[in-house]
Design a protein around this motif. Structure first.
Motif, PDB file in Angstrom:
ATOM      1  N   MET A   1       1.145  -0.934   0.245  1.00 38.23           N
ATOM      2  CA  MET A   1       0.383   0.051   0.085  1.00 38.23           C
ATOM      3  C   MET A   1       1.250   1.240   0.115  1.00 38.23           C
ATOM      4  SD  MET A   1      -2.569   0.794   2.620  1.00 38.23           S
ATOM      5  CE  MET A   1      -4.473  -0.178   2.694  1.00 38.23           C
ATOM      6  N   MET A   2       0.688   2.327  -0.798  1.00 36.75           N
ATOM      7  CA  MET A   2       1.306   3.444  -0.699  1.00 36.75           C
ATOM      8  C   MET A   2       1.130   4.445   0.227  1.00 36.75           C
ATOM      9  SD  MET A   2       0.772   6.643  -3.981  1.00 36.75           S
ATOM     10  CE  MET A   2       0.157   7.899  -2.094  1.00 36.75           C
ATOM     11  N   LYS A   3       2.032   5.006   0.439  1.00 35.01           N
ATOM     12  CA  LYS A   3       1.561   5.664   2.040  1.00 35.01           C
ATOM     13  C   LYS A   3       2.054   7.203   1.760  1.00 35.01           C
ATOM     14  CE  LYS A   3       4.302   3.535   4.539  1.00 35.01           C
ATOM     15  NZ  LYS A   3       5.364   2.962   6.511  1.00 35.01           N
ATOM     16  N   ILE A   4       1.430   8.096   1.939  1.00 33.45           N
ATOM     17  CA  ILE A   4       1.430   9.000   1.716  1.00 33.45           C
ATOM     18  C   ILE A   4       1.486  10.334   3.088  1.00 33.45           C
ATOM     19  CG2 ILE A   4      -0.687   9.961   1.565  1.00 33.45           C
ATOM     20  CD1 ILE A   4       0.524  12.554  -0.292  1.00 33.45           C
ATOM     21  N   LEU A   5       2.630  10.646   3.293  1.00 34.65           N
ATOM     22  CA  LEU A   5       2.441  11.558   4.773  1.00 34.65           C
ATOM     23  C   LEU A   5       2.534  13.184   3.899  1.00 34.65           C
ATOM     24  CD1 LEU A   5       3.414  12.525   7.809  1.00 34.65           C
ATOM     25  CD2 LEU A   5       5.847  12.863   6.818  1.00 34.65           C
ATOM     26  N   ILE A   6       0.951  13.901   5.205  1.00 37.20           N
ATOM     27  CA  ILE A   6       0.887  14.834   4.728  1.00 37.20           C
ATOM     28  C   ILE A   6       0.055  16.308   5.892  1.00 37.20           C
ATOM     29  CG2 ILE A   6      -1.816  14.020   4.279  1.00 37.20           C
ATOM     30  CD1 ILE A   6      -2.740  15.872   2.159  1.00 37.20           C
ATOM     31  N   THR A   7       1.365  17.752   5.766  1.00 47.26           N
ATOM     32  CA  THR A   7       0.991  17.581   7.058  1.00 47.26           C
ATOM     33  C   THR A   7      -0.219  19.264   7.077  1.00 47.26           C
ATOM     34  OG1 THR A   7       2.356  19.175   5.272  1.00 47.26           O
ATOM     35  CG2 THR A   7       3.885  17.176   6.873  1.00 47.26           C
ATOM     36  N   GLY A   8      -0.045  20.362   7.528  1.00 54.21           N
ATOM     37  CA  GLY A   8      -0.646  20.874   7.648  1.00 54.21           C
ATOM     38  C   GLY A   8       0.036  21.510   8.950  1.00 54.21           C
ATOM     39  N   PHE A   9      -0.074  23.669   8.927  1.00 57.59           N
ATOM     40  CA  PHE A   9       0.482  23.800   9.939  1.00 57.59           C
ATOM     41  C   PHE A   9      -0.303  24.688  11.290  1.00 57.59           C
ATOM     42  CE2 PHE A   9       4.019  24.911   6.655  1.00 57.59           C
ATOM     43  CZ  PHE A   9       4.927  25.084   7.214  1.00 57.59           C
ATOM     44  N   ASP A  10       0.575  24.968  11.822  1.00 56.06           N
ATOM     45  CA  ASP A  10      -1.010  25.444  13.057  1.00 56.06           C
ATOM     46  C   ASP A  10      -1.069  26.727  13.014  1.00 56.06           C
ATOM     47  OD1 ASP A  10       1.080  26.561  13.783  1.00 56.06           O
ATOM     48  OD2 ASP A  10       1.755  25.910  15.584  1.00 56.06           O
ATOM     49  N   LYS A  47      11.757  24.098  14.539  1.00 54.90           N
ATOM     50  CA  LYS A  47      10.999  23.156  14.920  1.00 54.90           C
ATOM     51  C   LYS A  47      10.376  22.560  13.369  1.00 54.90           C
ATOM     52  CE  LYS A  47       8.236  21.312  18.602  1.00 54.90           C
ATOM     53  NZ  LYS A  47       7.571  22.097  19.830  1.00 54.90           N
ATOM     54  N   SER A  48       9.464  22.772  12.391  1.00 53.89           N
ATOM     55  CA  SER A  48       8.649  22.107  11.589  1.00 53.89           C
ATOM     56  C   SER A  48      10.013  21.281  11.373  1.00 53.89           C
ATOM     57  CB  SER A  48       8.747  23.642  10.885  1.00 53.89           C
ATOM     58  OG  SER A  48       9.308  24.394   9.926  1.00 53.89           O
ATOM     59  N   THR A  49      11.476  21.869  10.586  1.00 58.29           N
ATOM     60  CA  THR A  49      11.999  20.891   9.891  1.00 58.29           C
ATOM     61  C   THR A  49      12.760  19.637  11.000  1.00 58.29           C
ATOM     62  OG1 THR A  49      12.968  23.018   9.039  1.00 58.29           O
ATOM     63  CG2 THR A  49      14.382  20.665   8.897  1.00 58.29           C
ATOM     64  N   GLU A  50      12.722  19.829  12.559  1.00 65.03           N
ATOM     65  CA  GLU A  50      12.905  19.049  12.934  1.00 65.03           C
ATOM     66  C   GLU A  50      11.375  18.082  13.202  1.00 65.03           C
ATOM     67  OE1 GLU A  50      13.769  21.273  17.170  1.00 65.03           O
ATOM     68  OE2 GLU A  50      15.592  21.543  16.335  1.00 65.03           O
ATOM     69  N   VAL A  51      10.879  17.922  13.388  1.00 64.46           N
ATOM     70  CA  VAL A  51       9.878  16.659  13.191  1.00 64.46           C
ATOM     71  C   VAL A  51       9.233  16.269  12.300  1.00 64.46           C
ATOM     72  CG1 VAL A  51       6.574  16.968  13.180  1.00 64.46           C
ATOM     73  CG2 VAL A  51       7.877  18.750  15.182  1.00 64.46           C
ATOM     74  N   LEU A  52       8.843  17.217  10.841  1.00 64.34           N
ATOM     75  CA  LEU A  52       9.371  16.864   9.644  1.00 64.34           C
ATOM     76  C   LEU A  52      10.153  15.847   8.959  1.00 64.34           C
ATOM     77  CD1 LEU A  52       7.714  16.591   6.673  1.00 64.34           C
ATOM     78  CD2 LEU A  52       9.285  18.198   6.479  1.00 64.34           C
ATOM     79  N   PHE A  53      11.452  16.025   9.794  1.00 60.20           N
ATOM     80  CA  PHE A  53      12.307  15.141   9.867  1.00 60.20           C
ATOM     81  C   PHE A  53      12.582  13.287  10.448  1.00 60.20           C
ATOM     82  CE2 PHE A  53      15.949  18.277   8.766  1.00 60.20           C
ATOM     83  CZ  PHE A  53      15.355  18.909   7.165  1.00 60.20           C
TER      84      PHE A  53
END
Length: 214
Positions: A1-10, A47-53
């Motif tokens: 199954m393909m996995k996609i990580l999709i993000t939004g901001f606060d 912090k956004s970069t740390e969380v994403l990585f």
């Protein structure tokens, strides 16, 4: 199954909500044979970069799609390119306000989205949702996270593909802002579903008019 990580901001800049996360959190956990993993990022440069990585490392997604707010834009803006600069008009949510800072010293001047941006555009337009190819993701946290994502993919030799989309305000954000463009939240959610399907359907991007004459 393909996995996609999709993000939004606060939310940021005194807004009570951020439409990127409001839309992302309404997505299903599965769409056809695609697993959708949703993640809220802080509107902070570092912090956004740390969380994403950290999440890319733990999840190993096939695709990463980051979504951000672009107040003042009229349509679903599919970003083509991110540049290696942080130049903030306002502070981020941690109070940090970089001016003319390089994001990664060993990074390229710019990275291009590795998603099928024209395929996405064709798909949403065929479903009567206004969209366009954008050639600037700004110089705030949205550009920062798009650049960082593509940098991380290249530096770690990942098979993951990634990109970024800007969305307008939603209705409740513009009730007291006359003549400010917005898009219904339901339309944004539908556009994101169509985007995910397009990412899965277009193994290679297509050639489609989407350039600017200025």
């Amino acid at each position: 199954m393909m996995k996609i990580l999709i993000t939004g901001f606060d939310p940021f800049n005194n807004e009570k909500i951020n439409p990127s996360w409001e839309a992302v959190k309404q997505l299903p956990d599965k769409l056809k044979d695609i697993e959708i993993i949703k993640l809220q990022l802080p509107t902070e440069f570092k912090k956004s970069t740390e969380v994403l990585f950290e999440n890319i490392k733990n999840i190993s997604p096939d695709f990463v799609l980051c979504i951000g707010q672009a107040g003042g834009r009229y349509d679903f803006s599919i970003e083509r390119v991110a540049i290696n600069i942080d130049d903030a008009r306002i502070p981020d949510n941690s109070g940090f306000q970089p001016i003319d800072n390089t994001i990664f010293e060993d990074g390229k001047t710019a990275y291009f989205s590795s998603l099928p941006i024209k395929g996405i555009l064709k798909t949403i337009n065929e479903n009567n949702i206004p969209g366009s190819i954008s050639n600037t993701a700004g110089t705030f946290v949205c550009n920062h996270i798009m650049y960082s994502l593509l940098y991380y993919i290249e530096k770690n030799n990942l098979n993951t593909k990634g990109g970024f989309i800007h969305i307008p305000y939603i209705r409740e954000q513009v009730l007291n802002k006359k003549s400010t463009p917005f898009m219904e939240l339901s339309t944004v959610v539908e556009a994101l579903k169509l985007t995910i399907l397009a990412i899965n359907n277009y193994k290679k991007d297509i050639k489609l008019i989407g350039g600017l004459e200025f």
